[in-house]
Enzyme design. Structure first.
Site, PDB file in Angstrom:
ATOM      1  N   HIS A  40      11.673  51.669  94.051  1.00  0.00           N
ATOM      2  CA  HIS A  40      12.278  50.908  95.062  1.00  0.00           C
ATOM      3  C   HIS A  40      11.437  50.531  95.906  1.00  0.00           C
ATOM      4  O   HIS A  40      11.383  49.728  96.607  1.00  0.00           O
ATOM      5  CB  HIS A  40      13.176  52.265  95.570  1.00  0.00           C
ATOM      6  CG  HIS A  40      14.147  52.969  94.674  1.00  0.00           C
ATOM      7  ND1 HIS A  40      14.337  54.213  94.270  1.00  0.00           N
ATOM      8  CD2 HIS A  40      15.272  52.096  94.377  1.00  0.00           C
ATOM      9  CE1 HIS A  40      15.416  54.399  93.534  1.00  0.00           C
ATOM     10  NE2 HIS A  40      15.999  53.043  93.602  1.00  0.00           N
ATOM     11  N   GLY A 150      15.017  45.214  90.656  1.00  0.00           N
ATOM     12  CA  GLY A 150      13.841  45.555  89.393  1.00  0.00           C
ATOM     13  C   GLY A 150      14.112  44.885  87.887  1.00  0.00           C
ATOM     14  O   GLY A 150      15.266  44.928  87.444  1.00  0.00           O
ATOM     15  N   GLN A 156      21.015  43.652  84.373  1.00  0.00           N
ATOM     16  CA  GLN A 156      21.684  43.562  85.692  1.00  0.00           C
ATOM     17  C   GLN A 156      21.070  42.248  86.523  1.00  0.00           C
ATOM     18  O   GLN A 156      22.017  41.643  87.242  1.00  0.00           O
ATOM     19  CB  GLN A 156      21.363  45.069  86.641  1.00  0.00           C
ATOM     20  CG  GLN A 156      21.635  44.771  88.169  1.00  0.00           C
ATOM     21  CD  GLN A 156      21.480  46.252  88.513  1.00  0.00           C
ATOM     22  OE1 GLN A 156      22.225  47.194  88.620  1.00  0.00           O
ATOM     23  NE2 GLN A 156      20.572  46.365  89.338  1.00  0.00           N
TER      24      GLN A 156
END
Ligand code: AMP
Length: 281
Positions: A40, A150, A156
């Site tokens: 993150h 990411g 995704q």
């Protein structure tokens, strides 16, 4: 790095909009489900470099979980996350409640067809519908110029890019490389759920991906062969392979012969904990 600035935390869409009104320049946005780690933080760092303002959201999106237990057990520690973010030089943390984003009688969902039904979407029914819905809502709320995701969740990123294109959204989607532990395991909030032995054995995901890359470099292009070598490596550990797939980077369709740019992607269970990873050939 600015460690003295007070962290701005907002819980409502109205307050976020109020704060944004005083801002000038470009906004970078990093959506997360919290339990923050260096993966993150690498997204936040890139957002910081490329934008005038940075918003990070923390929201464990119930709609993207297809298992109640997985949702219930998802690691959560907001206090710890906010402490980490104090040192990450972000301009605003958006920390909405479930009801703020999904008020009673909420009924609109986004489905990106085809790509949402394969691999992760097949194993986790409805997952990408939940992802696309929350990401669209967050992009609408933040009006970000750039949003950071990411490579670890590579399917995704494809789903989101397709949604952004199909719906003519203005936000640029930036994909950042996967940050790994020393032994190669991709950093993930879920890693904390592994027991000591599972944690050690989980390095096998990356080991199998590196083996695939090595085979490809030694001119073995037959995907069956590559996948069966990967399986051999994975089967040495106490885990259960959900899928191993080698796909074309655009459509995410399975290929027979690997080419440069194809994606090797896998999902593996260690007990009840499901881990995913991928590598680009
Ligand atoms: P999550 O909180 O797991 O939903 O992840 C939020 C964002 O961080 C997503 O875009 C993830 O793909 C990204 N992310 C998660 N793990 C990593 C990692 N190890 N390296 C880089 N990005 C990551």
């Amino acid at each position: 790095m600015n460690t003295n600035k007070k962290l701005c935390v907002v819980k409502t869409i109205n307050n976020l909009e109020r704060i944004k009104r005083s801002w000038k320049g470009e906004i970078g946005f990093v959506p997360t489900m919290g339990y923050l780690h260096d993966g993150h933080l690498s997204l936040i760092k890139k957002a910081r470099k490329e934008n005038d303002k940075v918003i990070v959201s923390i929201f464990v999106n119930p709609k993207q979980f297809n298992s109640k237990n997985d949702y219930k057990n998802y690691p959560k520690d907001t206090k710890r996350d906010l402490e980490i973010l104090k040192h990450a030089n972000v301009d605003c943390v958006f920390l909405p409640s479930d009801l703020e984003l999904y008020p009673k009688e909420y009924s609109t969902h986004i489905k990106v067809e085809e790509i949402s039904d394969i691999l992760e979407g097949k194993s986790r029914t409805g997952h990408f519908k939940g992802v696309a819905t929350i990401v669209l809502k967050l992009l609408n709320v933040t009006r970000a110029d750039r949003a950071y995701f990411g490579q670890k969740d590579i399917q995704q990123t494809k789903v989101i890019k397709k949604m952004v294109k199909d719906l003519n959204l203005k936000t640029k989607i930036v994909v950042c490389k996967t940050i790994r532990e020393k032994d190669g395991l991709a950093k993930s909030s879920r890693n904390i759920l592994l027991n000591n032995n599972q944690r050690k054995e989980a390095a096998v995901l990356f080991e199998s991906l590196v083996a695939a890359q090595r085979l490809f470099k030694s001119r073995i292009y037959d995907c069956q062969k590559i996948k069966s070598e990967m399986k051999k490596i994975l089967n040495k550990k106490n885990c259960k392979v959900d899928y191993i797939s080698i796909v074309n980077p655009n459509k995410f369709s399975e290929v027979k012969n690997a080419k440069k740019g194809c994606i090797v992607t896998l999902a593996v269970y260690f007990g009840k904990i499901r881990l995913i990873d991928n590598i680009i050939l």
